[in-house]
Design a protein around this motif. Structure first.
Motif, mmCIF file in Angstrom:
data_model
loop_
_atom_site.group_PDB
_atom_site.id
_atom_site.type_symbol
_atom_site.label_atom_id
_atom_site.label_comp_id
_atom_site.label_asym_id
_atom_site.label_seq_id
_atom_site.Cartn_x
_atom_site.Cartn_y
_atom_site.Cartn_z
ATOM 1 N N MET A 129 0.849 -1.187 0.000
ATOM 2 C CA MET A 129 0.000 0.000 0.000
ATOM 3 C C MET A 129 0.889 1.244 0.000
ATOM 4 S SD MET A 129 -3.521 0.166 1.339
ATOM 5 C CE MET A 129 -4.601 1.523 1.137
ATOM 6 N N PRO A 130 0.615 2.198 -0.906
ATOM 7 C CA PRO A 130 1.471 3.389 -0.974
ATOM 8 C C PRO A 130 1.310 4.279 0.260
ATOM 9 C CG PRO A 130 -0.319 3.531 -2.570
ATOM 10 C CD PRO A 130 -0.404 2.192 -1.929
ATOM 11 N N ASP A 131 2.348 5.007 0.578
ATOM 12 C CA ASP A 131 2.330 5.939 1.703
ATOM 13 C C ASP A 131 1.893 7.307 1.183
ATOM 14 O OD1 ASP A 131 2.677 7.193 4.119
ATOM 15 O OD2 ASP A 131 4.839 7.417 3.884
ATOM 16 N N TYR A 132 0.587 7.548 1.205
ATOM 17 C CA TYR A 132 0.038 8.794 0.664
ATOM 18 C C TYR A 132 0.186 9.943 1.640
ATOM 19 C CZ TYR A 132 -2.230 6.617 -3.342
ATOM 20 O OH TYR A 132 -2.473 5.979 -4.516
ATOM 21 N N THR A 133 0.521 11.088 1.108
ATOM 22 C CA THR A 133 0.493 12.309 1.897
ATOM 23 C C THR A 133 -0.878 12.932 1.743
ATOM 24 O OG1 THR A 133 1.192 13.761 0.097
ATOM 25 C CG2 THR A 133 2.952 12.704 1.400
ATOM 26 N N PHE A 134 -1.179 13.940 2.544
ATOM 27 C CA PHE A 134 -2.462 14.642 2.419
ATOM 28 C C PHE A 134 -2.618 15.220 1.018
ATOM 29 C CE2 PHE A 134 -5.221 18.373 2.933
ATOM 30 C CZ PHE A 134 -6.355 17.746 3.433
ATOM 31 N N TYR A 135 -1.541 15.810 0.493
ATOM 32 C CA TYR A 135 -1.608 16.370 -0.862
ATOM 33 C C TYR A 135 -1.976 15.295 -1.882
ATOM 34 C CZ TYR A 135 0.475 20.955 0.339
ATOM 35 O OH TYR A 135 0.726 22.209 0.823
ATOM 36 N N ASP A 136 -1.381 14.114 -1.772
ATOM 37 C CA ASP A 136 -1.705 13.019 -2.695
ATOM 38 C C ASP A 136 -3.186 12.673 -2.621
ATOM 39 O OD1 ASP A 136 0.913 12.611 -3.704
ATOM 40 O OD2 ASP A 136 1.420 11.394 -1.955
ATOM 41 N N ASN A 137 -3.730 12.642 -1.412
ATOM 42 C CA ASN A 137 -5.152 12.342 -1.244
ATOM 43 C C ASN A 137 -6.014 13.424 -1.891
ATOM 44 O OD1 ASN A 137 -4.627 9.971 0.179
ATOM 45 N ND2 ASN A 137 -4.610 11.014 2.143
ATOM 46 N N VAL A 138 -5.613 14.677 -1.712
ATOM 47 C CA VAL A 138 -6.326 15.785 -2.355
ATOM 48 C C VAL A 138 -6.288 15.606 -3.871
ATOM 49 C CG1 VAL A 138 -6.270 18.282 -2.824
ATOM 50 C CG2 VAL A 138 -5.957 17.441 -0.477
ATOM 51 N N TYR A 139 -5.117 15.314 -4.410
ATOM 52 C CA TYR A 139 -4.974 15.151 -5.862
ATOM 53 C C TYR A 139 -5.836 14.004 -6.385
ATOM 54 C CZ TYR A 139 -0.852 18.151 -5.181
ATOM 55 O OH TYR A 139 0.001 19.163 -4.852
ATOM 56 N N ASP A 140 -5.918 12.912 -5.615
ATOM 57 C CA ASP A 140 -6.762 11.787 -6.020
ATOM 58 C C ASP A 140 -8.218 12.212 -6.155
ATOM 59 O OD1 ASP A 140 -4.595 10.064 -6.112
ATOM 60 O OD2 ASP A 140 -5.009 9.155 -4.158
ATOM 61 N N VAL A 141 -8.691 13.042 -5.225
ATOM 62 C CA VAL A 141 -10.074 13.523 -5.286
ATOM 63 C C VAL A 141 -10.256 14.464 -6.472
ATOM 64 C CG1 VAL A 141 -11.855 14.874 -4.101
ATOM 65 C CG2 VAL A 141 -10.467 13.246 -2.805
ATOM 66 N N VAL A 142 -9.359 15.421 -6.620
ATOM 67 C CA VAL A 142 -9.500 16.437 -7.677
ATOM 68 C C VAL A 142 -9.461 15.789 -9.061
ATOM 69 C CG1 VAL A 142 -8.482 18.526 -8.695
ATOM 70 C CG2 VAL A 142 -8.614 18.273 -6.205
ATOM 71 N N ARG A 143 -8.657 14.764 -9.226
ATOM 72 C CA ARG A 143 -8.588 14.079 -10.530
ATOM 73 C C ARG A 143 -9.915 13.429 -10.917
ATOM 74 N NH1 ARG A 143 -3.146 12.137 -8.529
ATOM 75 N NH2 ARG A 143 -1.652 13.470 -9.606
ATOM 76 N N GLN A 144 -10.803 13.231 -9.958
ATOM 77 C CA GLN A 144 -12.089 12.597 -10.241
ATOM 78 C C GLN A 144 -13.205 13.593 -10.555
ATOM 79 O OE1 GLN A 144 -12.850 8.965 -7.774
ATOM 80 N NE2 GLN A 144 -11.065 9.733 -6.654
ATOM 81 N N ILE A 145 -12.933 14.891 -10.432
ATOM 82 C CA ILE A 145 -13.953 15.892 -10.765
ATOM 83 C C ILE A 145 -14.163 15.858 -12.275
ATOM 84 C CG2 ILE A 145 -14.617 18.333 -10.687
ATOM 85 C CD1 ILE A 145 -12.461 18.654 -8.449
ATOM 86 N N PRO A 146 -15.389 15.625 -12.727
ATOM 87 C CA PRO A 146 -15.630 15.550 -14.177
ATOM 88 C C PRO A 146 -15.437 16.894 -14.877
ATOM 89 C CG PRO A 146 -17.480 14.640 -12.913
ATOM 90 C CD PRO A 146 -16.588 15.352 -11.943
ATOM 91 N N ARG A 147 -15.125 16.839 -16.155
ATOM 92 C CA ARG A 147 -15.062 18.055 -16.975
ATOM 93 C C ARG A 147 -16.387 18.788 -16.859
ATOM 94 N NH1 ARG A 147 -11.594 18.968 -21.046
ATOM 95 N NH2 ARG A 147 -13.219 19.911 -22.305
ATOM 96 N N GLY A 148 -16.309 20.106 -16.768
ATOM 97 C CA GLY A 148 -17.524 20.905 -16.715
ATOM 98 C C GLY A 148 -18.172 20.985 -15.346
#
Length: 110
Positions: free
Chosen positions: A1-20
């Motif tokens: 399991m990767p050692d995620y930082t808070f920023y990584d977790n934020v990026y994972d969420v933001v990458r899922q926001i759909p276009r528009g």
């Protein structure tokens, strides 16, 4: 399991926001269980320029739909990126914000 930082977790969420669609710093913080850390989410957005895969930081605005992070993009880049996805922006604010709002607590619910 990767050692995620808070920023990584934020990026994972933001990458899922759909276009528009857009979300807020606070919604991301709340989804990650750190409701009081919306400012840290903002810092993560400022630091994501070289993240891979890319992070669509232009889809993250404040709770009123204001493009508060736009100066980090330079000029009208943030507004233009949103407009390219069909998001109407006037006076640095997302129009029809409630209809375009993407809440990770709802959208990413298990």
């Amino acid at each position: 399991m990767p050692d995620y930082t808070f920023y990584d977790n934020v990026y994972d969420v933001v990458r899922q926001i759909p276009r528009g669609r857009v979300t807020s710093y606070g919604a991301i913080a709340a989804y990650l269980g750190t409701k009081q850390s919306s400012r840290i989410v903002g810092y993560a957005m400022m630091a994501c320029g070289t993240a891979q895969p890319p992070v669509p930081a232009h889809r993250v605005v404040n709770r009123q739909g204001l493009l508060t992070g736009k100066f980090h993009f330079g000029g009208d880049t943030m507004e233009q990126l949103l407009k390219n996805e069909g998001v109407e922006v006037a006076d640095n604010q997302v129009q029809n914000f409630k209809a375009l709002y993407w809440d990770p607590a709802i959208e990413l619910a298990l």
